[in-house]
Write a protein that holds these residues in place. Structure first.
Motif, short mmCIF file in Angstrom:
data_model
loop_
_atom_site.label_atom_id
_atom_site.label_comp_id
_atom_site.label_asym_id
_atom_site.label_seq_id
_atom_site.Cartn_x
_atom_site.Cartn_y
_atom_site.Cartn_z
N TRP A 11 -13.47 -44.67 -72.87
CA TRP A 11 -13.63 -45.62 -71.76
C TRP A 11 -13.80 -44.87 -70.45
O TRP A 11 -13.05 -43.94 -70.15
CB TRP A 11 -12.39 -46.52 -71.69
N LEU A 13 -14.79 -45.64 -66.13
CA LEU A 13 -14.94 -46.67 -65.11
C LEU A 13 -16.37 -46.74 -64.56
O LEU A 13 -16.76 -47.74 -63.97
CB LEU A 13 -13.97 -46.43 -63.95
N HIS A 180 -8.59 -54.85 -66.81
CA HIS A 180 -7.82 -53.73 -66.30
C HIS A 180 -8.30 -52.47 -67.00
O HIS A 180 -8.66 -52.52 -68.20
CB HIS A 180 -6.33 -53.95 -66.55
N PRO A 181 -8.28 -51.31 -66.33
CA PRO A 181 -8.70 -50.07 -66.99
C PRO A 181 -7.95 -49.78 -68.29
O PRO A 181 -8.52 -49.25 -69.24
CB PRO A 181 -8.42 -49.00 -65.93
N ASP A 185 -9.28 -48.85 -72.18
CA ASP A 185 -8.82 -47.79 -73.09
C ASP A 185 -8.45 -48.37 -74.44
O ASP A 185 -8.79 -47.80 -75.49
CB ASP A 185 -7.62 -47.06 -72.49
#
Length: 243
Positions: A11, A13, A180-181, A185
């Motif tokens: 993952w 951003l 959300h990050p 993940d």
């Protein structure tokens, strides 16, 4: 990923160029990818990496612009098709390490004709036209596309990777956001397991159900390797009947 192996999703951003540096680090060997500029920047900074291109991306540009000069594009596609026809023959014959030598011998003529045709075509069409852009891509990535002549383990295209990431691309289009990050993940972990299961011929639902039932009873001292998609095998007793 690699043919016959697991698939690992990471993952990120953004698609900034430095993300490729963070992902690949000091990797040495063959990097097989499309023409995304981040990979070009990475290869320039790492001379020990050899970049192998994707013939499917090159072919697609000519196919999409075929209406501009149908007969000429047909010749281009036929020459690229010869490469794939030879690859299919070698797949059936299981030539193994001999593939590089076979590529050097049998690809020489169609590649010579293809490069000459694309160069002549580029001089006759508008640079911003579909065919102009197709020629720019083909000739601009010629070194990467012909890297395959020196290697037996590479495929001519990145279709295996494209197929592996298709579920995540469809998800990104349908869901728009992961929230959300950390959710990104976790999604990458799930995609890695599911697609790896598919690579190894396992039903992802059966795999996840079995593994999730086993994990609560395991400790950090237990060997988790049998739970990896590459080594997992269904238990004789269905999970629903386990105590």
């Amino acid at each position: 990923s690699r043919p016959g192996g697991d698939v690992v999703f990471e993952w990120r951003l953004s698609r900034r160029h430095d993300e490729a540096e963070r992902l690949l680090g000091d990797y040495r060997g063959v990097l097989h990818s499309d023409g995304y500029e981040a990979y070009a920047a990475y290869v320039r900074a790492h001379p020990q990496v050899e970049w192998a291109g994707c013939w499917a991306h090159a072919r697609r540009r000519f196919f999409e612009a075929a209406f501009e000069r149908p007969r000429t594009v047909e010749r281009v596609l036929r020459l690229i098709g010869q490469l794939y026809a030879l690859e299919r023959e070698w797949d059936e014959a299981e030539v193994g390490a001999q593939r590089a030598a076979l590529r050097q011998e049998h690809f020489a003529r169609p590649l010579f004709r293809l490069r000459r045709l694309a160069s002549a075509l580029q001089a006759r069409v508008l640079p911003k036209s579909g065919l102009g852009q197709a020629c720019v891509y083909l000739l601009g990535h010629w070194t990467q596309l012909t890297t395959h002549l020196r290697h037996s383990q590479t495929k001519l295209d990145t279709n295996a990777v494209e197929n592996a990431i298709r579920p995540s691309k469809l998800g990104a289009k349908n869901w728009l956001f992961v929230g959300h990050p950390e959710a990104g993940d976790r999604a990458a972990v799930i995609y890695s397991l599911v697609v790896s299961c598919q690579r190894h011929g396992h039903n992802p639902h059966d795999y996840l159900r079995d593994v999730l039932l086993r994990l609560p009873a395991m400790t950090t001292a237990d060997d988790l390797r049998p739970l990896l998609p590459a080594q997992w095998s269904p238990r004789a007793t269905p999970p629903s009947e386990l105590p």
